[in-house]
Design a protein around this motif. Structure first.
Motif, mmCIF file in Angstrom:
data_model
loop_
_atom_site.group_PDB
_atom_site.id
_atom_site.type_symbol
_atom_site.label_atom_id
_atom_site.label_comp_id
_atom_site.label_asym_id
_atom_site.label_seq_id
_atom_site.Cartn_x
_atom_site.Cartn_y
_atom_site.Cartn_z
ATOM 1 N N SER A 108 66.160 60.387 65.903
ATOM 2 C CA SER A 108 66.883 61.635 65.679
ATOM 3 C C SER A 108 66.062 62.818 66.159
ATOM 4 O O SER A 108 64.835 62.816 66.060
ATOM 5 C CB SER A 108 67.153 61.827 64.180
ATOM 6 N N VAL A 109 66.760 63.807 66.665
ATOM 7 C CA VAL A 109 66.110 65.069 67.020
ATOM 8 C C VAL A 109 66.795 66.175 66.229
ATOM 9 O O VAL A 109 68.012 66.347 66.338
ATOM 10 C CB VAL A 109 66.223 65.361 68.533
ATOM 11 N N GLU A 110 66.006 66.872 65.455
ATOM 12 C CA GLU A 110 66.536 67.945 64.607
ATOM 13 C C GLU A 110 67.778 67.495 63.842
ATOM 14 O O GLU A 110 68.813 68.175 63.827
ATOM 15 C CB GLU A 110 66.809 69.193 65.448
ATOM 16 N N GLY A 111 67.662 66.325 63.230
ATOM 17 C CA GLY A 111 68.728 65.825 62.370
ATOM 18 C C GLY A 111 69.885 65.139 63.088
ATOM 19 O O GLY A 111 70.771 64.586 62.460
ATOM 20 N N LYS A 112 69.870 65.179 64.404
ATOM 21 C CA LYS A 112 70.969 64.557 65.135
ATOM 22 C C LYS A 112 70.507 63.225 65.734
ATOM 23 O O LYS A 112 69.489 63.171 66.436
ATOM 24 C CB LYS A 112 71.412 65.503 66.252
ATOM 25 N N GLU A 113 71.248 62.166 65.451
ATOM 26 C CA GLU A 113 70.842 60.862 65.981
ATOM 27 C C GLU A 113 71.166 60.770 67.463
ATOM 28 O O GLU A 113 72.310 60.945 67.884
ATOM 29 C CB GLU A 113 71.537 59.724 65.223
ATOM 30 N N ILE A 114 70.131 60.493 68.262
ATOM 31 C CA ILE A 114 70.317 60.400 69.711
ATOM 32 C C ILE A 114 70.297 58.930 70.148
ATOM 33 O O ILE A 114 71.154 58.487 70.892
ATOM 34 C CB ILE A 114 69.205 61.178 70.476
ATOM 35 N N LEU A 115 69.287 58.199 69.695
ATOM 36 C CA LEU A 115 69.257 56.767 70.007
ATOM 37 C C LEU A 115 69.785 56.006 68.800
ATOM 38 O O LEU A 115 69.360 56.233 67.668
ATOM 39 C CB LEU A 115 67.826 56.319 70.349
ATOM 40 N N LYS A 116 70.696 55.094 69.075
ATOM 41 C CA LYS A 116 71.407 54.437 67.974
ATOM 42 C C LYS A 116 71.203 52.926 67.997
ATOM 43 O O LYS A 116 72.153 52.159 67.939
ATOM 44 C CB LYS A 116 72.905 54.768 68.072
ATOM 45 N N GLY A 117 69.951 52.517 68.127
ATOM 46 C CA GLY A 117 69.672 51.084 68.121
ATOM 47 C C GLY A 117 69.452 50.554 69.528
ATOM 48 O O GLY A 117 70.312 49.893 70.094
ATOM 49 N N VAL A 118 68.262 50.893 70.101
ATOM 50 C CA VAL A 118 67.952 50.450 71.464
ATOM 51 C C VAL A 118 67.079 49.201 71.401
ATOM 52 O O VAL A 118 66.116 49.132 70.636
ATOM 53 C CB VAL A 118 67.232 51.570 72.250
ATOM 54 N N ASN A 119 67.436 48.198 72.185
ATOM 55 C CA ASN A 119 66.637 46.982 72.299
ATOM 56 C C ASN A 119 66.288 46.756 73.768
ATOM 57 O O ASN A 119 67.184 46.605 74.598
ATOM 58 C CB ASN A 119 67.435 45.768 71.792
ATOM 59 N N VAL A 120 64.973 46.780 74.075
ATOM 60 C CA VAL A 120 64.535 46.502 75.449
ATOM 61 C C VAL A 120 63.194 45.792 75.368
ATOM 62 O O VAL A 120 62.376 46.085 74.499
ATOM 63 C CB VAL A 120 64.343 47.801 76.278
ATOM 64 N N GLU A 121 62.959 44.866 76.268
ATOM 65 C CA GLU A 121 61.639 44.233 76.379
ATOM 66 C C GLU A 121 61.133 44.422 77.802
ATOM 67 O O GLU A 121 61.814 44.053 78.759
ATOM 68 C CB GLU A 121 61.737 42.750 76.038
ATOM 69 N N ILE A 122 59.965 45.018 77.909
ATOM 70 C CA ILE A 122 59.394 45.233 79.243
ATOM 71 C C ILE A 122 58.050 44.501 79.335
ATOM 72 O O ILE A 122 57.043 44.959 78.794
ATOM 73 C CB ILE A 122 59.184 46.737 79.524
ATOM 74 N N PRO A 123 58.040 43.340 79.977
ATOM 75 C CA PRO A 123 56.768 42.631 80.120
ATOM 76 C C PRO A 123 55.928 43.252 81.229
ATOM 77 O O PRO A 123 56.481 43.852 82.169
ATOM 78 C CB PRO A 123 57.195 41.213 80.514
ATOM 79 N N LYS A 124 54.639 43.140 81.111
ATOM 80 C CA LYS A 124 53.765 43.571 82.203
ATOM 81 C C LYS A 124 54.140 42.783 83.451
ATOM 82 O O LYS A 124 54.532 41.629 83.380
ATOM 83 C CB LYS A 124 52.301 43.339 81.829
ATOM 84 N N GLY A 125 54.041 43.451 84.574
ATOM 85 C CA GLY A 125 54.398 42.792 85.819
ATOM 86 C C GLY A 125 55.810 43.112 86.282
ATOM 87 O O GLY A 125 56.172 42.825 87.410
ATOM 88 N N GLU A 126 56.612 43.725 85.410
ATOM 89 C CA GLU A 126 57.992 44.016 85.810
ATOM 90 C C GLU A 126 58.263 45.522 85.857
ATOM 91 O O GLU A 126 57.660 46.292 85.131
ATOM 92 C CB GLU A 126 58.977 43.384 84.812
ATOM 93 N N VAL A 127 59.216 45.871 86.716
ATOM 94 C CA VAL A 127 59.687 47.257 86.755
ATOM 95 C C VAL A 127 61.128 47.277 86.248
ATOM 96 O O VAL A 127 61.985 46.591 86.790
ATOM 97 C CB VAL A 127 59.627 47.828 88.186
ATOM 98 N N HIS A 128 61.318 48.040 85.163
ATOM 99 C CA HIS A 128 62.665 48.163 84.607
ATOM 100 C C HIS A 128 63.174 49.574 84.859
ATOM 101 O O HIS A 128 62.478 50.540 84.547
ATOM 102 C CB HIS A 128 62.654 47.910 83.092
ATOM 103 N N ALA A 129 64.344 49.656 85.424
ATOM 104 C CA ALA A 129 64.946 50.979 85.605
ATOM 105 C C ALA A 129 65.882 51.248 84.430
ATOM 106 O O ALA A 129 66.598 50.353 83.982
ATOM 107 C CB ALA A 129 65.723 51.016 86.915
ATOM 108 N N LEU A 130 65.783 52.447 83.921
ATOM 109 C CA LEU A 130 66.697 52.860 82.857
ATOM 110 C C LEU A 130 67.562 53.978 83.414
ATOM 111 O O LEU A 130 67.070 55.057 83.748
ATOM 112 C CB LEU A 130 65.924 53.346 81.634
ATOM 113 N N MET A 131 68.830 53.683 83.530
ATOM 114 C CA MET A 131 69.741 54.664 84.122
ATOM 115 C C MET A 131 70.757 55.110 83.082
ATOM 116 O O MET A 131 70.992 54.430 82.096
ATOM 117 C CB MET A 131 70.460 54.046 85.321
ATOM 118 N N GLY A 132 71.331 56.252 83.355
ATOM 119 C CA GLY A 132 72.356 56.720 82.431
ATOM 120 C C GLY A 132 72.675 58.163 82.706
ATOM 121 O O GLY A 132 71.902 58.882 83.351
#
Lengths: 460, 255
Positions: B18-42
């Motif tokens: 939450s930022v200033e009382g407002k929920e922005i992320l609502k349950g994010v699940n990501v796994e980033i192992p070393k050796g990989e490049v993950h792009a996050l788009m949106g």
């Protein structure tokens, strides 16, 4: 009660050492004058100044000064009848104190002449021989008065008369020590002249008086620095500095003030600048409980210039009331004021900047910039600019900023692995960098170190 | 995956921010192992930067639920600087200007802090050479390291400054928050080249971007799409291209 006997072993009958009673009266002033074997005129000035001091009210603006225990202060202490010329001859206790300040080491590298003020008197003075040959004079003020009475009579009180303010009157009445500097025409002093000051006796006041005369085309950098141990009772430091910058001369006067936090530091510093002369004040205020200090310049003739750079740090229980005063009295004069203040742990810093331009001038330029950095919600910073412009053709710039030590900046630096304390130190030293970089290297280092210590005490 | 191999994976589980009382992320699940490049788009406002700031520990971003582990530790228990020393790095979309702080002084202190180097055994000269070599690689001007940190830097200079820090501080998990925003194509190439030169088994990258453009230069192994505070889709590099063709709204509609 403080020791009434001199502690450093010069109390045999020939080397009788006097210590004044606390409190201020015409008797005390007479005794000071008599002990110094001063000329009649100086004694008269002291008494007149005392009268003025006694009748003048405390200033009604700025920090509260009503708690200064004037009656408990010692107005004159003389540590030694001797004027030390060689480091080896300086008494051991005093040497130890200076060792802690790193002076002998610093001297090797940077100091060409040392006027080290210990208690109320200069006990150690050395001056490079070539300067003597050049005719440069760097003496304590008492010595100056003995050896150059005519020069002192001509200039003493001419820039800061005792009637200027209550504390210039006090200083004039009881002054002791300080420096007398004379730079002959065309002489450039390459290495800064340095004087270290230290308050080191309980309830002791320091009232040094400095006079610098820079003749035509000469150049000098004078450095004054002070550190002081902490005492439990109030202490007063009230100096007067007068500087005469003649045609084409350039004088830089740098200070790092680090009095202990029970000290009232009420100082009057002013210069007069003649044709094409340049006056630079570089002023760092870290210590003292209450400081009032507004280095000034009177730009008397065409082409005169003044630059005033200051840094103040106000921590818990401190009020740094500092600023600058510039009076433009001739056309084509210019001035620049840059002030940086840091307030933290409930400290309060105030900036007072006066720029006055008299009527009938042209080609005058003046700029005032003051930046305040506030470290937390309990601290405070105020700006009081006074612009008094009486000529139409004047370029005046005024800029003031107040920033809080940004969460964002801290976050940025900490995201690189830097601890919160170090991040805060980096932001603060960056903030004052424009002023600190103007200081000589070892002074800049000391300044940064002192500020680092302050921040370590309050962050984390 | 076994828990031993997860030591080297940044695991984000059910993260709510939450930022200033407002929920922005609502349950994010990501796994980033070393050796990989993950792009996050949106799209704008999806919460991409919020994830970046929350992972690094910005005090304004309050974690209300979830866990982030790396090296077997819960990152969320660590202060910002400790996360950095654990090997997490954030390249800022808008790097901060620090007036009066010289770039070299800053880099040196960051380097010493990151690797816990004893200052006595640190050679400024060697470090200077190392910095200089990297600035040449990033085509940065000579006077760069004597300037004040990001003060008066152009947008491109700031981005390169971030990549310079990235390459000096050798993070194990690098979060790059829109490293290409505001850059012309030449600058994108330089920045991407800097990132590519660091790719390898020792670093995992979370590359946050609004546009597919930079992914032409930095090829991701995995692409995630974040919308309204949740990862709505994950896939291979072709997902980014697909997205570029159909747009976020359509991608969102597919869920």
């Amino acid at each position: 009660m403080p020791d009434t006997e001199y502690r450093y072993g010069f109390h045999d009958p020939e080397n009788y050492v006097y210590r004044a009673k606390p409190g201020l009266s015409h008797d005390v002033v007479s005794e000071i004058s008599w002990l110094k074997k001063e000329p009649e005129w100086m004694s008269k000035v002291r008494h007149k100044a005392l009268d003025y001091f006694l009748k003048k009210q405390l200033p009604e603006w700025g920090p509260f000064l009503g708690n200064i225990p004037f009656d408990e202060i010692y107005y004159y202490i003389k540590p030694s009848e001797r004027q030390e010329q060689n480091w080896k001859d300086v008494p051991e206790d005093i040497r130890n104190t200076f060792d802690k300040l790193g002076i002998p080491e610093a001297e090797k590298k940077y100091l060409a002449g040392v006027g080290a003020q210990y208690e109320s008197e200069v006990v150690y003075h050395s001056l490079k021989e070539e300067w003597t040959k050049q005719g440069v004079v760097f003496l304590d003020m008492d010595g100056g008065l003995r050896e150059y009475p005519e020069l002192i009579k001509e200039y003493f009180g001419s820039i800061v008369p005792y009637t200027d303010n209550k504390f210039s009157a006090l200083n004039t009445a009881v002054w002791s020590g300080g420096s007398f500097v004379y730079i002959p025409e065309g002489v450039e002093v390459a290495i800064p002249l340095q004087a270290y000051f230290r308050i080191n006796a309980k309830n002791m006041g320091q009232f040094e008086r400095t006079l610098i005369i820079a003749e035509k085309g000469s150049r000098v950098h004078y450095i004054e620095g002070c550190t002081a141990p902490v005492y439990s009772t109030d202490s007063l430091h009230s100096a007067v500095v007068e500087i005469i910058v003649k045609e084409g001369a350039r004088v830089t006067y740098s200070t790092v003030q680090n009095w202990s936090k029970n000290v009232y530091n009420l100082v009057t510093k002013r210069s007069i600048v003649f044709k094409d002369g340049i006056m630079e004040w570089v002023d760092g205020n870290l210590g003292s409980g209450v400081s009032m200090k507004y280095p000034g310049a009177i730009l008397k003739e065409r082409g005169a210039r003044a630059e005033i750079l200051s840094v103040a740090m106000a921590s818990a229980g401190q009020q740094q009331d500092v600023g600058s005063k510039v009076i433009h009295m001739a056309s084509d004069t210019s001035s620049s004021i840059v002030s940086k203040s840091i307030s933290k742990d409930g400290g309060r810093s105030s900036f007072r900047g006066l720029v006055k331009v008299v009527s009938g001038l042209s080609g005058v330029k003046a700029s005032v910039r003051c930046d305040a950095l506030i470290m937390d919600d309990t601290s405070r910073s105020d700006t009081y600019p006074y612009l008094d412009i009486n000529s139409p053709e004047v370029e005046v710039g005024h800029e003031a900023t107040v920033t809080k030590i940004g969460e964002e900046k801290l976050f940025y630096l900490m995201s690189r692995g830097i601890s919160e304390i170090d991040a805060a130190k980096m932001i603060v030293s960056g903030f004052i960098e424009p002023v600190v970089k103007r200081l000589p290297m070892e002074f800049a280092v000391e300044m940064n170190r002192l500020i680092d210590l302050e921040i370590e005490g309050s962050v984390g | 995956m076994s828990s031993a191999s997860k030591q080297n994976t940044l695991v984000i589980e059910d993260l709510h921010v939450s930022v200033e009382g407002k929920e922005i992320l609502k349950g994010v699940n990501v796994e980033i192992p070393k050796g990989e490049v993950h792009a996050l788009m949106g799209p704008n406002g999806a919460g991409k930067s919020t994830l970046a700031y929350a992972l690094m520990g910005h005090p304004k971003y309050r974690i209300t639920e979830g866990k982030v582990s790396f090296h077997g530790k819960n990152l969320l228990d660590l202060s910002i600087d400790k996360r950095a020393r654990e090997g997490v790095f954030l390249a800022f979309q808008y790097p901060k200007e620090i007036p009066g702080l010289k770039v070299f002084h800053f880099l040196k202190n960051a380097y010493i802090a990151r690797f816990g180097i004893d200052e006595g055994s640190f050679s400024s000269m060697d470090f200077f050479k190392k910095v200089k070599a990297k600035t040449e690689l990033l085509k940065m001007k000579e006077d760069f390291i004597t300037r004040y940190l990001n003060e008066g830097f152009s947008g491109g200079e700031k981005k390169r400054m971030e990549i310079l820090q990235l390459s000096l501080l050798k993070p194990e998990i690098a979060i790059l928050d829109e490293p290409d925003s505001g850059l012309d194509i030449d600058a994108v190439r330089i920045v991407a080249g800097g990132v590519n030169s660091l790719r390898g088994p020792d670093i995992g990258v979370l590359l946050i971007t609004h546009y597919q453009r930079i992914l032409n230069y930095i090829k991701p192994d995995v692409v995630h799409i974040l919308m309204n505070g949740r990862i709505v889709q994950s896939g291979g590099p072709d997902l980014a291209e697909h997205l570029d063709n159909v747009g976020y709204e359509f991608a969102g509609a597919e869920v």
